[in-house]
Each structure stands twice: as C-alpha cells, then as structure tokens.
Design a protein around this motif. Structure first.
Motif, short mmCIF file in Angstrom:
data_model
loop_
_atom_site.label_atom_id
_atom_site.label_comp_id
_atom_site.label_asym_id
_atom_site.label_seq_id
_atom_site.Cartn_x
_atom_site.Cartn_y
_atom_site.Cartn_z
N THR A 7 0.84 -1.21 0.00
CA THR A 7 0.00 0.00 0.00
C THR A 7 0.87 1.26 0.00
O THR A 7 0.68 2.17 -0.81
CB THR A 7 -0.90 0.01 1.25
OG1 THR A 7 -1.65 -1.19 1.25
CG2 THR A 7 -1.82 1.22 1.28
N ARG A 8 1.84 1.28 0.90
CA ARG A 8 2.69 2.46 0.99
C ARG A 8 3.50 2.65 -0.30
O ARG A 8 3.64 3.77 -0.80
CB ARG A 8 3.63 2.31 2.19
CG ARG A 8 4.58 3.47 2.32
CD ARG A 8 5.31 3.47 3.63
NE ARG A 8 6.31 4.52 3.61
CZ ARG A 8 7.16 4.76 4.60
NH1 ARG A 8 7.10 4.04 5.70
NH2 ARG A 8 8.03 5.72 4.50
N PHE A 9 4.00 1.54 -0.84
CA PHE A 9 4.76 1.60 -2.09
C PHE A 9 3.92 2.24 -3.19
O PHE A 9 4.37 3.16 -3.89
CB PHE A 9 5.21 0.20 -2.50
CG PHE A 9 5.80 0.13 -3.87
CD1 PHE A 9 7.14 0.40 -4.09
CD2 PHE A 9 5.01 -0.20 -4.97
CE1 PHE A 9 7.68 0.36 -5.37
CE2 PHE A 9 5.53 -0.25 -6.25
CZ PHE A 9 6.88 0.03 -6.45
N LEU A 10 2.68 1.79 -3.32
CA LEU A 10 1.82 2.29 -4.40
C LEU A 10 1.49 3.77 -4.19
O LEU A 10 1.50 4.57 -5.14
CB LEU A 10 0.53 1.47 -4.49
CG LEU A 10 0.70 -0.01 -4.93
CD1 LEU A 10 -0.59 -0.78 -4.76
CD2 LEU A 10 1.18 -0.09 -6.38
N ILE A 11 1.23 4.14 -2.95
CA ILE A 11 0.90 5.55 -2.68
C ILE A 11 2.11 6.44 -2.94
O ILE A 11 1.99 7.50 -3.57
CB ILE A 11 0.38 5.71 -1.23
CG1 ILE A 11 -1.02 5.07 -1.13
CG2 ILE A 11 0.35 7.17 -0.79
CD1 ILE A 11 -1.61 5.04 0.25
N GLU A 12 3.28 5.98 -2.52
CA GLU A 12 4.47 6.82 -2.72
C GLU A 12 4.88 6.90 -4.20
O GLU A 12 5.35 7.95 -4.65
CB GLU A 12 5.62 6.30 -1.84
CG GLU A 12 5.32 6.62 -0.38
CD GLU A 12 6.43 6.22 0.60
OE1 GLU A 12 6.38 6.68 1.74
OE2 GLU A 12 7.32 5.44 0.21
N GLU A 13 4.69 5.79 -4.93
CA GLU A 13 4.97 5.84 -6.38
C GLU A 13 4.07 6.87 -7.05
O GLU A 13 4.48 7.62 -7.92
CB GLU A 13 4.69 4.47 -7.02
CG GLU A 13 5.75 3.43 -6.78
CD GLU A 13 7.00 3.63 -7.62
OE1 GLU A 13 6.93 3.54 -8.85
OE2 GLU A 13 8.06 3.86 -7.02
N GLN A 14 2.79 6.86 -6.63
CA GLN A 14 1.84 7.81 -7.20
C GLN A 14 2.26 9.24 -6.87
O GLN A 14 2.26 10.11 -7.73
CB GLN A 14 0.43 7.50 -6.67
CG GLN A 14 -0.61 8.58 -6.92
CD GLN A 14 -0.85 8.84 -8.41
OE1 GLN A 14 -0.35 8.12 -9.26
NE2 GLN A 14 -1.58 9.89 -8.71
N ARG A 15 2.67 9.45 -5.63
CA ARG A 15 3.07 10.79 -5.20
C ARG A 15 4.30 11.26 -5.98
O ARG A 15 4.38 12.38 -6.45
CB ARG A 15 3.40 10.73 -3.71
CG ARG A 15 2.93 11.95 -2.95
CD ARG A 15 3.24 11.79 -1.48
NE ARG A 15 2.19 11.14 -0.73
CZ ARG A 15 2.39 10.48 0.42
NH1 ARG A 15 3.60 10.35 0.93
NH2 ARG A 15 1.38 9.96 1.06
N ASP A 16 5.28 10.34 -6.16
CA ASP A 16 6.55 10.73 -6.80
C ASP A 16 6.41 10.82 -8.31
O ASP A 16 6.99 11.69 -8.94
CB ASP A 16 7.64 9.69 -6.51
CG ASP A 16 7.98 9.64 -5.03
OD1 ASP A 16 7.52 10.55 -4.30
OD2 ASP A 16 8.65 8.68 -4.61
N LYS A 17 5.68 9.86 -8.91
CA LYS A 17 5.69 9.78 -10.38
C LYS A 17 4.33 10.01 -11.00
O LYS A 17 4.24 10.18 -12.22
CB LYS A 17 6.23 8.41 -10.81
CG LYS A 17 7.65 8.17 -10.32
CD LYS A 17 8.10 6.75 -10.61
CE LYS A 17 9.39 6.43 -9.88
NZ LYS A 17 9.57 4.99 -9.69
N GLY A 18 3.29 9.96 -10.18
CA GLY A 18 1.95 10.26 -10.67
C GLY A 18 1.44 9.34 -11.76
O GLY A 18 0.83 9.79 -12.71
N GLN A 19 1.73 8.01 -11.64
CA GLN A 19 1.20 7.14 -12.71
C GLN A 19 0.24 6.09 -12.20
O GLN A 19 -0.14 5.22 -12.96
CB GLN A 19 2.30 6.38 -13.47
CG GLN A 19 3.69 6.78 -13.18
CD GLN A 19 4.64 5.63 -13.34
OE1 GLN A 19 4.79 4.84 -12.44
NE2 GLN A 19 5.29 5.56 -14.48
N ILE A 20 -0.13 6.14 -10.94
CA ILE A 20 -1.01 5.08 -10.43
C ILE A 20 -2.31 5.70 -9.92
O ILE A 20 -2.43 6.03 -8.75
CB ILE A 20 -0.33 4.28 -9.30
CG1 ILE A 20 1.09 3.90 -9.71
CG2 ILE A 20 -1.13 3.02 -8.97
CD1 ILE A 20 1.90 3.26 -8.62
#
Ligand code: AHM
Ligand code: MG
Length: 336
Positions: A7-20
């Motif tokens: 969950t944290r990985f997906l949220i942080e990826e979205q925050r950093d790269k905005g693709q999820i």
C-alpha cells in the motif's frame, strides 16, 4: 529502515511519479489480497482438502485441479464489487466474466492464470498466479472477448505471485519490476527488492527436454550448442533447470538470469504453442522486459503479437537478453 508495505509503495509511487490512479491502486491491492487467500489455501494442502482434480475440464480441454477452480473463484469474488473493473478473463473460463449490474463498473480489464503450474500442486512444488491489466476501450460498457485482444505493449500493469517456501508478489506498473514478500504474521506484502534486473548473459537454461525431438531446427541447434558445453561452439558449460511452473522458472531468471523456453514444437504447432498469450506470455514478457530482459516467439517480440483469440497460444523464449537474441537470430537464419 521501516518496512514498506505494498500500500505504501503504491501511494508513494503515485506521489513521486503520478502514474497510479486510485482505481488502479485499488485493483492491484485487491488482486494482492486475493493472492493472499490463494496462498493460504495452497499452504493448507491436504489439510484443507484442496489437492487433487476437480473432476471438470477447462476450455482448453485440460483437467482442472480443485485449486485451479478455487483460485479462479477467489479472484472473481475479490474483484467483482470494487468498481475498478469492466470485465475479467481467465485461463479457467471459456468467456470473459462481466461485472454484475448490481456493482459499479470501472475502466480496466483483468486477465489472469489463477494457478499456474497446477501439475505441481499435488507434489508440493511451487505454483503461482499470473495477471495482466488492460484498459477497457473508451465507451465500451459491456466488453466482450474482442475488447481484450490488445497487444502486450498495451498492458497497464502485470505481475505474478509464487506460492513457494515464501509467498512473493512481483509487480510492474511499467516503471521497473519490484518484489514483495508476504509477511505471514502481518498478512501484508512487504517490499523486499526494488528494480529487479535480469543479467544480460547466463549459463542456465530451462526447457522441457522431453520434447526435444519435436522442436524446430533453430531451437534444436541452440540447445545442442549449450549441451555440448566447454567442448562445443559456446566454449563453456551450461546448467539446466525445469520446475514446470512458469512462475517459478521465470522467477529464478528474474533473480539470477537464465533463459526460459516453451518453443513451438510438432506436438503444439497446430494450436500455435503451449503457453497462453494473454495471461501467461504477455504479463511475463512485460515483467521480463521491464527487468532488462527480452521475450520473443523466436520470430517476433511477444509484446507485439496481435492477439486473435482470448485463449491463443504462442511460442515463448524469454530471459537474459543476449541469449534470447541469439535464439531469435537462429530463427532468422533458418528462415533465410
Ligand atoms: P498451467 O497454467 O495449466 O499450469 O500450464 C502452464 C505450465 C507452465 O507453468 C509450465 O511452464 C508448463 O505448463 C509446463 O509444461 P510441461 O508439463 O509440458 O513441462
Ligand atoms: Mg499457466
């Protein structure tokens, strides 16, 4: 460092790269949750009464194992109600499964092999789940099989789990490949490796040698040269591994390199190969390419194959880039 949950990985990826987008994140989390339930069922083995045949056959005429049927149901039940999907398709179902009208519909299509390597269930060897996420074409509310027939390059995400000594989830959202291990006490997938990379060279191959006499000449040549070892044209010894669970064989390659082949052979030529394009070859090819490897039918990049049927089969040659390129060059030479 604190463990990073899926969950944290997906949220942080979205925050950093905005693709999820949130509905894709939900989709991945729901699939992961379903895979935890499958992992639990697989782990119970004989105690859970889950071993053996279900007494039915699937659309490809294969005898279904109880765990094939159960895993399919787990994935269907988990994914129906969340509003993230327009339809699902599976190795174990003849036709796509539409989202029931009582639930909201989403923009994605989910394709899966609920339990890959199921011939290994009864002998307690690793099995897994493979999945692929596609976009539902704009304006389509009742997708049919035709709407799934998109080349592998169109996949939004792909992943597999391995139910082995530990349960792993290996995932790509088109920006590298990341590995999560199921923490059984916490019941959550925890990031255990970022950015898996497949070495470009290898001395390890995986193929079912019992089919040797049925292979086409380029594959005959390639394998003969490896088996000839130090004294042969390759000038070095090779090692062989064959688990007969694609997930386990490909995961080994993700970890330490290698080449995995289920090539075209005389036994499967009429059906186009053994492994299925939509829910085995395509998701695994995206993962392998994202990890720096290559995936080919021998004649074409797998991800560029235009599918013509949901349960279409293709020849599969994937793994360490230089070896896959060599096999493809032998195919090209034979064609000339
Ligand atoms: P399945 O999805 O019905 O389990 O079939 C696919 C499996 C792959 O995991 C594996 O690579 C292959 O079939 C093994 O085939 P064989 O038994 O011919 O070695
Ligand atoms: Mg399979």
């Amino acid at each position: 460092m604190k463990p990073v949950s899926l969950t944290r990985f997906l949220i942080e990826e979205q925050r950093d790269k905005g693709q999820i987008p949130p509905d894709l994140r939900l989709l991945i989390e729901v699939v992961a949750r379903a895979c935890k339930a499958i992992s639990l069922a697989v782990g119970k083995g004989a105690l859970g009464g889950v071993l053996g045949n279900a007494g039915s056959t699937n659309v490809q005429g294969e005898a279904q194992k109880k765990l094939d049927v159960l895993s399919n149901e787990i994935l269907l039940d988990a994914n129906e109600w969340g509003g993230h999907l327009a339809a699902l398709a599976s190795e174990e179902m003849d036709d796509p499964h539409l989202i029931p009208h009582r639930y909201p519909k989403g923009n994605y299509l989910l394709v899966f092999d609920p339990l890959d390597g199921s011939s290994n269930i009864d002998v307690n060897i690793s099995v897994g789940t493979i999945f692929s996420v596609l976009r539902c074409p704009d304006g389509v509310t009742e997708p049919n099989a035709g709407h799934f027939l998109q080349p592998g390059t169109e996949q939004v995400a792909a992943g597999y789990t391995v139910y082995g000594p530990s349960t792993l989830l290996v995932l790509t959202l088109g920006d590298g490949v990341h590995q999560f291990t199921l923490d059984r006490e916490l019941g959550s997938f925890v990031l255990t490796q970022r950015d898996l990379r497949i070495p470009e060279d290898t001395s390890e191959f995986a193929i079912n040698m019992s089919n040797q006499r049925h292979w086409e000449t380029p594959v005959q040549r390639y394998v003969q040269e490896m088996v000839a070892g130090r004294e042969g044209p390759r000038g070095r010894d090779f090692n062989m591994r064959w688990v007969a669970s694609m997930v386990a064989d490909v995961h080994r390659i993700m970890t330490r390199g290698g080449i995995f082949m289920y090539p075209l052979d005389a036994k499967t030529v009429e059906q186009g190969g053994k492994l299925r394009l939509m829910y085995e070859a395509n998701p695994m090819s995206l993962l392998v390419e994202q990890a720096g490897g290559a995936a080919s039918t021998g004649r074409q990049r797998i991800l560029e194959v235009t599918p013509n049927a949901l349960h279409q089969r293709v020849p599969v040659i994937m793994g360490s880039r230089h070896e896959v390129e060599l096999v493809a060059s032998y195919h090209a030479e034979a064609a000339r």
